[in-house]
Design a protein around this motif. Structure first.
Motif: not given
Ligand code: 3PG
Length: 389
Positions: A252, A327, A351
């Motif tokens: 990420f 989301y 979180r």
């Molecule tokens: C996913 O499956 O992509 C993760 O759960 C993403 O986690 P985050 O968006 O909370 O960083």
């Protein structure tokens, strides 16, 4: 609702919202910085749309009234002061809007995490469930574009070329987080994922040669220390689960770096940008999902899960897929409205909501020392956001 006014209307009590809508301002609510400069010369209008929906045929009419009203004032050469109450109102409206985005983003994320874990407990095929999340989002957006709920983006080959590395990183980060959650408690995955800023600083420092003020480096101490404490005291520690969350963090960070580079000068909205990202990620992930798990495993596991859980298992799968898209879509939409700093604070708060709610819902055993580690890591991410300002 369209209201038609057929008598002379004074110019001053009209205001135009950010969205270009014409709003009436009642005289009692007007608060001018310098009322002496206000011209109250009536503007004669025969048909005035008020409270237009902002979409469809009434919007251009609102705009044309606004232009004529503005020209009438200009011709007199008299400056029109901006009503102070209008400024205050639009600032508080923006705050309310961001608050709604954040609350929606966190709520959707909590629901996604809960259904995702319920599905993975009964059906431990994270590669398929990750693919289904991307497929659901892609389908929803294609339908929205087709029936014009959302305007399709105007893209060119350069856009997709710039999106490709973002999509590769998004795919790896997504599947790695899902693999992690199939092996450990949701709360543990998210505690480790709260360490993402540490990855961001280390990658930027050692791979991109960026330097940061000393407080930024210092904030990494509680982040790394807190995550490490939470990991060594985790009752159900699993190496694949831990590594999945770590890989997701790293992926990420690259996603964010590539996104920033790829989006420079582009005018695709946050919602459409995420839709395109989902579609490209789906194309990347599908062959890997077939190779790693495959239809035989999926079919056998599906029968087992259905017989153990019952037909509601299908709803769980649908919910985790749809809520994953929602989301993420809301988070990209809020990124359009706020600074990256506010976004990262919002992500940390997200979180906390996921960690707390999943511990309650899944009755996850937590030792005090483990909770302390999580709290230190999360405090570190707050300090990091402050130090980065
Ligand atoms: C996913 O499956 O992509 C993760 O759960 C993403 O986690 P985050 O968006 O909370 O960083």
């Amino acid at each position: 609702m369209i209201r038609t006014i057929t008598r002379p209307v004074p110019l001053a009590p009209l205001a135009v919202s950010d969205a270009g809508r014409l709003l009436p301002v009642l005289p009692s609510t007007l608060s001018m910085k310098n009322p002496g400069t206000l011209s109250l010369k009536p503007l004669h209008l025969t048909s005035l749309p008020v409270f237009g929906s902002g979409s469809g045929s009434d919007k251009p009419r609102s705009l044309s009234v606004r232009r004529r009203a503005y020209e009438a004032e200009r011709s007199e050469g008299v400056p029109v002061p901006v009503p102070e109450s209008e400024e205050v109102r639009s600032a508080s409206a923006q705050k309310v809007k961001i608050g709604i985005y954040f609350a929606t983003w966190w709520a959707l994320n909590v629901v996604f995490n809960i259904y995702n874990k319920k599905v993975l407990n009964a059906y431990p095929y994270p590669w398929l469930t990750s693919t289904l999340s991307l497929a659901a989002g892609s389908l929803m957006m294609l339908i929205s574009w087709a029936i014009r709920i959302a305007e399709p983006p105007k893209t060119d080959p350069d856009f997709w070329k710039a999106l490709l590395p973002v999509a590769v990183a998004h795919t790896i980060g997504h599947v790695a987080a899902t693999v992690s959650m199939s092996k450990v408690a949701v709360s543990f995955t998210h505690i480790i994922k709260s360490g993402e800023p540490a990855f961001s600083v280390l990658v930027s420092r050692f791979l991109l040669g960026e330097t940061f003020p000393v407080p930024v480096y210092l904030s990494l101490v509680p982040i790394i220390g807190g995550c490490a404490l939470a990991a060594v005291t985790e009752l159900n520690f699993n190496m694949i689960g831990f590594m999945g969350a770590m890989i997701s963090n790293l992926a990420f960070v690259f996603r964010n770096i590539f996104s920033k580079k790829g989006m420079k000068g582009k005018s695709v909205s946050g919602m459409n940008y995420y839709a395109c990202l989902s579609m490209l990620s789906l194309l990347i992930l599908t062959p890997f999902a077939f190779a790693v798990e495959g239809p035989q495993m999926w079919a056998a596991g599906w029968q087992k899960a259905l017989s153990e859980i019952g037909p509601q298992f299908i709803w769980w799968v649908a919910a985790q897929s749809v809520f994953y898209h929602l989301y993420n879509q809301v988070s990209y939409m809020s990124l359009d409205q706020i600074s990256p700093l506010t976004f990262s604070i919002g992500n940390t708060m997200k979180r906390i909501s996921v960690i707390v709610s999943s511990i309650i819902i899944f009755h996850t055993p937590v030792q005090p020392i483990n909770a302390l580690g999580a709290a230190i890591a999360i405090l570190g991410t707050f300090l990091y956001s402050q130090a980065k300002q």
